[in-house]
Structures are given as C-alpha cells and as structure tokens.
Design a protein around this motif. Structure first.
Motif, short mmCIF file in Angstrom:
data_model
loop_
_atom_site.label_atom_id
_atom_site.label_comp_id
_atom_site.label_asym_id
_atom_site.label_seq_id
_atom_site.Cartn_x
_atom_site.Cartn_y
_atom_site.Cartn_z
N LEU A 1 0.85 -1.18 0.00
CA LEU A 1 0.00 0.00 0.00
C LEU A 1 0.89 1.24 0.00
O LEU A 1 1.80 1.36 0.82
CB LEU A 1 -0.90 0.01 1.23
N THR B 1 0.83 5.54 -0.03
CA THR B 1 0.05 6.74 0.20
C THR B 1 1.01 7.91 0.40
O THR B 1 2.23 7.76 0.34
CB THR B 1 -0.88 6.56 1.42
N VAL C 1 -5.49 5.64 4.51
CA VAL C 1 -5.08 4.31 5.00
C VAL C 1 -6.29 3.53 5.49
O VAL C 1 -6.43 2.33 5.22
CB VAL C 1 -4.01 4.46 6.10
N HIS D 1 -7.66 0.01 3.82
CA HIS D 1 -7.77 -1.22 4.62
C HIS D 1 -9.20 -1.74 4.65
O HIS D 1 -9.43 -2.95 4.49
CB HIS D 1 -7.26 -0.93 6.03
N ARG E 1 -5.28 -6.69 5.46
CA ARG E 1 -4.05 -5.94 5.68
C ARG E 1 -3.07 -6.19 4.54
O ARG E 1 -2.79 -7.36 4.21
CB ARG E 1 -3.40 -6.34 7.01
N CYS F 1 3.13 -0.98 4.24
CA CYS F 1 2.62 0.32 3.81
C CYS F 1 3.81 1.28 3.71
O CYS F 1 4.62 1.37 4.64
CB CYS F 1 1.59 0.87 4.80
N SER G 1 4.76 5.35 2.79
CA SER G 1 4.17 6.68 2.68
C SER G 1 5.23 7.67 2.20
O SER G 1 6.35 7.68 2.70
CB SER G 1 3.61 7.12 4.04
N ALA H 1 1.63 6.47 7.80
CA ALA H 1 2.39 5.26 8.12
C ALA H 1 2.07 4.77 9.52
O ALA H 1 1.95 3.56 9.77
CB ALA H 1 3.89 5.53 7.97
N ALA I 1 -1.18 2.87 9.65
CA ALA I 1 -0.99 1.50 9.16
C ALA I 1 -0.34 0.63 10.23
O ALA I 1 -0.75 -0.52 10.44
CB ALA I 1 -0.15 1.51 7.89
N SER J 1 5.32 -0.54 8.41
CA SER J 1 5.18 0.71 7.66
C SER J 1 6.42 1.57 7.74
O SER J 1 7.20 1.49 8.69
CB SER J 1 3.98 1.51 8.20
#
Length: 275
Positions: free
Chosen positions: A10, A12, A83, A87, A94, A98, A100, A121, A124, A131
């Motif tokens: 993931l 972001t 986030v 999720h 999950r 993650c 960021s 982060a 997460a 993260s």
C-alpha cells in the motif's frame, strides 16, 4: 511470480496523488509486489493524525499511474483517512507493508508529530501493517528523487524479506545531496529539536488582521547518533518510531514522587473515610 502470491504494497502520501514524490516511490518499488495507491486528492501537509468526521469522504479510482500498471484511488480525506479506506473499503485485508511519501521536505526530529506522511504510516502500524514514511529534504517540485528512490527500495526490500516486529514503523529521511555526496544509511534516534515560531501580523485588502506563521528550526541536541546529525553529514536517517506514547521514565518518577498515585493505579480508588 503468480500475482496472488506477490506481497501487497500500500502506497500513500500527504502531498497529494499528483505529487512527484509519490510517483518516485511507486517507481522505486512497483516490481516488488502488487502495488495499490490510495492518496489524498489535494495536498495535506501538516495534517498530522487528523481524520474526517462530520462530512462525507469521496473515493474515486483514477488513472494517474496506468503507465506503470498500478491501480490508484484518490480520496477527499486526510492521509490517515486514506489508509483507513484502503484497509476497510478497497483491500478488506491488511497489505504486507505500507509505504508513505516520498514527502517534499524534512520529517526529521520533532516534525514527525506534525507530518501527514508519518501519520499515514503510523495509522498502518496501528493496524499491524509494517510501515515506513519517506521524506526528502528538498521542497522543490522538481527535486531530484534518485537517492530517495534507492533508499526507499532498499528499505522496502528488507521489510518484505522477513517478518517485522509488531507495530513496526520507520521514519526515513534522505538528505539533499548529490550522488557523490551520499554516505549511506544510518539507524538513529530522534533529535531533541523544535520550531521557534513567530506570527507575522498583516492586514487583508479589507483591513482585517490576519497572521502568517514563520519561524526557525532550533536543534538543541548535539548527539552524534541523531537523525539531524546523520542528515547533516550526508546520510539517510532511519528512526524507529513507537505508537505507544507512554514515557516510562516520567511514569517511574511520578510513582516515586507521588506514591498515592501509584497506590491508586495498583489498588483502585483510595479510601476517603466517607460512607
């Protein structure tokens, strides 16, 4: 490698889904797993751990990274909202990690508590997702992310290589240096530093007062093992961050200084002598 056995990553940020930093992060790691991007539809710097309450959240699939074959969504919410939406609404499980960023500007030292990059982060990590937040010490829109991409890939590969400890969270900052001036990566502690703010009082065209925050960054920590020291000497800094804010040093001091508080903690409400 079969798509369904690849790790889910993931991604972001807080600078918005069209920021150069998030594209650089995607380019750095897109071949390491199945990348899903959920990011704000506009810049959200300095939002910290804010969440949206009392108004609807928009979530739209966009084709910003279709040239890389990456599925992406933009949200009207904060980085933490992104986030949560990733999720609970998009993935329904999950992701493996993650990432960021990559943020435009430093999130070293005290900046970690204001940072939308790091709060995403951290959210997460609260959910049990290993993260890391990445920040480049360059505010320019056309900043050179080549070293930051190298650092992000190295960190991501190690995060995917083996199980990480519970609530694993890293604050990674990369100095603004040329390739020849980059010294490597150091694991550090957070420097004791702060912003000394000033508020410049001005008037708008209608004669009403308004205030513009200014100030300077003051480093009160001369330790050789801090993130600020590493960055000043050409190293990328990695600070492991905890989501439990309990200060056990002060807790122990209070239990010694105020034993009645300690008694209350251990045995419940003290006797008052009243019926």
């Amino acid at each position: 490698m079969d798509l369904h056995t690849r790790p889910v990553i993931l991604i972001t940020n807080d600078d918005g889904i069209t920021a150069p930093g998030i594209r650089s992060l995607i380019e750095a790691v897109h071949d390491l797993g199945e990348v899903i991007v959920v990011a704000p539809d506009s810049p959200q710097s300095g939002m910290g751990h804010a969440i949206t309450i009392g108004k609807p959240l928009r979530l739209d699939e966009v084709n910003v990274f279709q040239d890389l074959g990456i599925k992406a969504y933009q949200s009207s919410g904060t980085p933490v909202d992104c986030v949560k939406l990733a999720h609970d609404v998009i993935l329904h499980h999950r992701p493996d990690i993650c990432l960021s960023g990559i943020n435009h500007g430093s999130n070293a030292s005290i900046n970690v508590i204001y940072s939308g990059t790091m709060s995403a982060a951290m959210e997460a990590a609260v959910e049990g997702i290993p993260s890391a937040g990445f920040s480049l010490l360059d505010f320019n829109f056309d900043a050179d992310f080549s070293i930051a991409k190298m650092v992000a890939r190295e960190v991501a590969q190690r995060m995917l290589a083996e199980p990480m400890p519970e609530h694993f969270l890293l604050n990674v900052n990369i100095p603004k240096v040329k390739q020849t001036g980059f010294k490597g990566i150091r694991v550090c502690r957070q420097a004791d530093a702060k912003w000394a703010e000033n508020f410049d009082k001005r008037k708008d065209p209608r004669g009403r007062d308004y205030y513009w925050m200014t100030g300077k960054f003051i480093n009160r920590d001369r330790g050789a093992d801090t993130d600020i020291e590493a960055l000043n000497n050409g190293y990328a800094s990695i600070v492991p961050v905890r989501i439990d804010f309990t200060d056990n040093r002060i807790k122990q001091w209070m239990e010694t200084k105020y034993p009645d508080f300690a008694q209350f903690q251990s045995s419940g409400m003290p006797e008052t002598g009243e019926e």
